[in-house]
Design a protein around this motif. Structure first.
Motif, short mmCIF file in Angstrom:
data_model
loop_
_atom_site.label_atom_id
_atom_site.label_comp_id
_atom_site.label_asym_id
_atom_site.label_seq_id
_atom_site.Cartn_x
_atom_site.Cartn_y
_atom_site.Cartn_z
N PRO A 31 29.89 -49.93 74.03
CA PRO A 31 29.63 -49.08 73.03
C PRO A 31 27.94 -48.87 72.57
CG PRO A 31 31.34 -50.64 72.12
CD PRO A 31 30.54 -51.10 73.85
N GLN A 32 27.64 -47.80 72.22
CA GLN A 32 26.13 -47.60 71.76
C GLN A 32 25.72 -48.47 70.78
OE1 GLN A 32 23.66 -45.10 72.77
NE2 GLN A 32 22.52 -46.69 71.50
N ALA A 33 24.69 -49.38 70.97
CA ALA A 33 24.13 -50.14 70.04
C ALA A 33 23.44 -49.48 68.93
CB ALA A 33 23.21 -51.01 70.67
N VAL A 62 9.87 -50.64 61.57
CA VAL A 62 10.18 -49.40 61.43
C VAL A 62 11.04 -49.15 60.40
CG1 VAL A 62 9.43 -48.25 63.81
CG2 VAL A 62 11.94 -48.93 62.99
N ARG A 63 11.75 -50.26 59.74
CA ARG A 63 12.72 -50.13 58.66
C ARG A 63 12.34 -49.58 57.37
NH1 ARG A 63 14.75 -56.46 59.20
NH2 ARG A 63 16.17 -56.13 60.98
N THR A 64 10.94 -49.49 57.12
CA THR A 64 10.77 -48.54 55.88
C THR A 64 10.77 -47.14 56.00
OG1 THR A 64 9.40 -50.48 55.05
CG2 THR A 64 8.80 -48.27 54.09
N PRO A 65 10.10 -46.41 57.16
CA PRO A 65 10.28 -45.29 57.38
C PRO A 65 11.65 -44.76 57.56
CG PRO A 65 8.74 -46.16 59.06
CD PRO A 65 8.90 -47.04 57.93
N PHE A 66 12.30 -45.72 58.20
CA PHE A 66 13.71 -45.34 58.76
C PHE A 66 14.69 -45.37 57.42
CE2 PHE A 66 18.06 -46.61 59.42
CZ PHE A 66 18.40 -45.85 60.25
N LEU A 67 14.42 -46.17 56.46
CA LEU A 67 15.24 -46.13 55.24
C LEU A 67 15.04 -44.89 54.59
CD1 LEU A 67 16.64 -47.36 52.66
CD2 LEU A 67 14.64 -48.24 52.08
N GLY A 68 13.82 -44.13 54.65
CA GLY A 68 13.55 -42.63 54.19
C GLY A 68 14.28 -41.96 54.75
N VAL A 122 14.42 -36.85 62.76
CA VAL A 122 14.79 -37.44 64.29
C VAL A 122 13.50 -37.43 64.90
CG1 VAL A 122 15.89 -36.52 66.26
CG2 VAL A 122 17.16 -36.51 64.10
N ALA A 123 12.70 -36.47 64.85
CA ALA A 123 11.62 -36.46 65.49
C ALA A 123 10.45 -37.55 65.41
CB ALA A 123 10.73 -35.10 65.49
N THR A 124 10.43 -37.87 63.99
CA THR A 124 9.52 -39.11 63.26
C THR A 124 10.20 -40.40 64.00
OG1 THR A 124 9.01 -37.85 61.48
CG2 THR A 124 8.70 -40.23 61.29
N VAL A 125 11.51 -40.78 63.93
CA VAL A 125 12.00 -41.79 64.44
C VAL A 125 11.78 -42.09 66.00
CG1 VAL A 125 14.28 -42.98 64.92
CG2 VAL A 125 13.66 -41.96 62.50
N ILE A 126 11.88 -40.86 66.64
CA ILE A 126 11.55 -41.04 68.23
C ILE A 126 10.18 -41.12 68.16
CG2 ILE A 126 11.12 -39.46 70.00
CD1 ILE A 126 13.56 -37.92 69.42
N ALA A 127 9.08 -40.94 67.43
CA ALA A 127 7.72 -41.16 67.64
C ALA A 127 7.25 -42.41 67.26
CB ALA A 127 6.80 -40.13 66.70
N GLY A 151 17.30 -45.61 71.37
CA GLY A 151 18.70 -44.81 71.13
C GLY A 151 19.35 -45.79 70.10
N ALA A 152 19.14 -47.12 70.17
CA ALA A 152 19.95 -47.86 69.11
C ALA A 152 19.52 -47.55 67.61
CB ALA A 152 19.43 -49.19 69.16
N THR A 153 18.03 -46.93 67.42
CA THR A 153 17.67 -46.61 66.08
C THR A 153 18.06 -45.20 65.81
OG1 THR A 153 15.80 -47.93 66.38
CG2 THR A 153 15.62 -46.38 64.75
N LEU A 154 18.04 -44.37 66.60
CA LEU A 154 18.52 -43.02 66.43
C LEU A 154 20.05 -42.95 66.12
CD1 LEU A 154 16.50 -40.78 69.16
CD2 LEU A 154 16.67 -40.51 66.59
N ALA A 155 20.87 -43.85 66.78
CA ALA A 155 22.28 -44.14 66.53
C ALA A 155 22.48 -44.63 65.12
CB ALA A 155 22.79 -45.04 67.54
N ALA A 156 21.65 -45.40 64.68
CA ALA A 156 21.84 -45.87 63.16
C ALA A 156 21.40 -44.66 62.33
CB ALA A 156 20.55 -46.95 63.04
N LEU A 157 20.38 -43.72 62.74
CA LEU A 157 20.08 -42.54 61.95
C LEU A 157 21.24 -41.59 61.74
CD1 LEU A 157 18.13 -40.98 60.09
CD2 LEU A 157 17.20 -39.95 62.24
N PHE A 158 21.94 -41.26 62.81
CA PHE A 158 23.07 -40.43 62.93
C PHE A 158 24.12 -41.08 62.16
CE2 PHE A 158 20.85 -38.65 66.67
CZ PHE A 158 20.70 -37.24 66.28
N LEU A 159 24.24 -42.36 62.30
CA LEU A 159 25.50 -43.03 61.46
C LEU A 159 25.32 -42.68 60.03
CD1 LEU A 159 27.92 -44.92 61.40
CD2 LEU A 159 26.24 -46.64 61.41
N ALA A 160 24.04 -42.80 59.68
CA ALA A 160 23.63 -42.61 58.10
C ALA A 160 24.11 -41.02 57.90
CB ALA A 160 22.38 -42.84 57.80
#
Length: 422
Positions: A228-230, A237-243, A349-354, A362-371
């Motif tokens: 499965p996708q991690a 990057v947890r602070t910007p990811f939270l936003g 999405v573009a910010t998380v990629i950068a 990929g795992a971080t973007l998967a978390a964003l799509f999960l949210a």
């Protein structure tokens, strides 16, 4: 919305050889494939919103409540999450076409089943399956469009392929309610829209079958074993990811409200027909397409800022529309909120990629799509439950205020942590 959490940094599409003017050259075939896949992408996504103007008809036929409607809609969001996390990355290893073709085949079966089955249990199961197919199809289609465009126009702007993918995605979602409402108005048959989509999806299957494979298999793929996708977020990057996650959750909650409960809102203001619901939902969802093109060349920072303002303002107008019983206010508010979500989410999405290291992107973007897709399920179910005890006006106003607070707060966190180049 771009649903591709793991194809960033993927190996590039094969090099193009031969005279590009030849009808059989790889470049020309890639161009035809790009156009055909873009149209198929729009058709598949439009099928996802076909039930939007029909929920009121199902409710009258089966005698279920607004809460049941939200459960049916939430099943779709749950299916998308399952597709993303379990199968969204598989096309990287076995090729795009097997995933695309398999997904469309399942969708054709679902369209036929929708035409034959109208019970509540069947609707929930079919929405779950169609959502799963969207999670699988949209990731592979977005990646394939980028790769085909690279083969077709090696010197072109890669951002154009992404814009086309976003337009097909959002345009399809926006067009489905109008198509379904118009077909029902012409036929007075709740099954007719699905029978039409059996034909449209079959044509889409042919278009994808004729497109070239954009990711040929390699020796490494032969040794690949499924997992499965991690889902993971690096500490740095947890602070910007939270936003980004807060904004994505709230923005998708707005889209969930629009697509699940527009019919109920129109019943509140006295215009509940299937055609009217389809026209209103399509008009509102078109905002996400318009904003993508209007701000296509803007910086990420500006897109985020404008998106936050549009979503907050649009949500408050939706609340005002409920208070005033005003359809025009709902149209304007929904259009602005949809446009703001399109800007904010694509920029998040573009910010998380950068900002995310390639090995965990990929795992971080998967978390964003999960949210994001949790935003289409949990809040919508909560709204449906509240409607059992409170009126449409009270629930809508409370929801609008909550969105107007959370979206700017989340995006403010993200903007404060942007790189200077963004």
């Amino acid at each position: 919305m771009n649903l591709s959490p793991r194809n960033v940094g993927r190996r590039s599409s094969p090099a193009v050889h031969g005279d590009p003017r030849s009808a059989t050259s790889p470049a020309r075939r890639a161009g035809f494939g790009f156009v055909g896949l873009a149209v198929a992408f729009a058709v598949v996504m439009s099928f996802m919103t076909v039930p939007t103007p029909l929920y009121g008809l199902y409710s009258a036929k089966n005698g279920f409540s607004d809460f049941t409607i939200t459960i049916i809609f939430a099943a779709y969001g749950a299916g998308v999450l399952i597709g993303l996390l379990l199968l969204g990355h598989v096309s990287d290893h076995i090729g795009r076409k097997p995933i695309l073709l398999g997904s469309i085949l399942v969708q054709i079966g679902c369209a036929a089943a929708f035409a034959a089955l109208t019970g509540t249990d069947a609707l929930i199961v079919l929405r779950l399956v169609t959502g799963l197919c969207v999670g699988v199809f949209s990731t592979a289609a977005t990646a394939a469009l980028t790769e085909l465009y690279s083969s077709w126009r090696p010197d072109g702007r890669p951002a154009l392929a992404q814009t086309v993918a976003n337009t097909a995605n959002l345009g399809g979602l926006a067009g489905g309610p109008l198509v379904a409402g118009a077909i029902y108005a012409a036929t007075d048959s709740i099954t007719a829209p699905y029978l039409v989509y059996v034909g449209l999806l079959t044509a889409s299957l042919l278009a994808v079958a004729l497109a070239p494979e954009s990711v040929p298999r390699t020796a490494g793929d032969e040794r690949w074993h499924y997992r499965p996708q991690a889902v993971r977020v690096d500490p740095q990057v947890r602070t910007p990811f939270l936003g980004a996650a807060v904004a994505a959750f709230a923005g998708f909650a707005v889209l969930g409200f629009i697509t699940a409960l527009t019919g109920q809102f129109l019943a509140h203001v006295g215009t509940p027909s299937a055609l009217t619901t389809g026209v209103v939902a399509t008009t509102v969802l078109t905002g996400g397409i318009v904003s993508q093109w209007v701000f296509a060349r803007a910086s990420v920072r500006r897109r985020l800022t404008v998106g936050a303002g549009l979503m907050a303002g649009g949500a408050l107008l939706i609340g005002a529309a409920a208070l005033a019983g005003s359809l025009p206010l709902y149209l304007v508010g929904g259009f602005l909120a949809s446009g703001g979500n399109g800007l904010a989410f694509s920029s998040a999405v573009a910010t998380v990629i950068a900002i995310t290291p390639a090995q965990t992107r990929g795992a971080t973007l998967a978390a964003l799509f999960l949210a994001a897709y949790t935003g289409t399920t949990v809040p919508v179910i909560a709204i449906g439950a509240l409607l059992l005890s409170f009126g449409m006006v009270s629930v809508t106003v409370a929801f609008a205020i909550l969105i107007a607070i959370t979206v700017p707060a989340g995006i403010a966190i993200l903007v404060r942590n942007l790189h200077g180049s963004l």
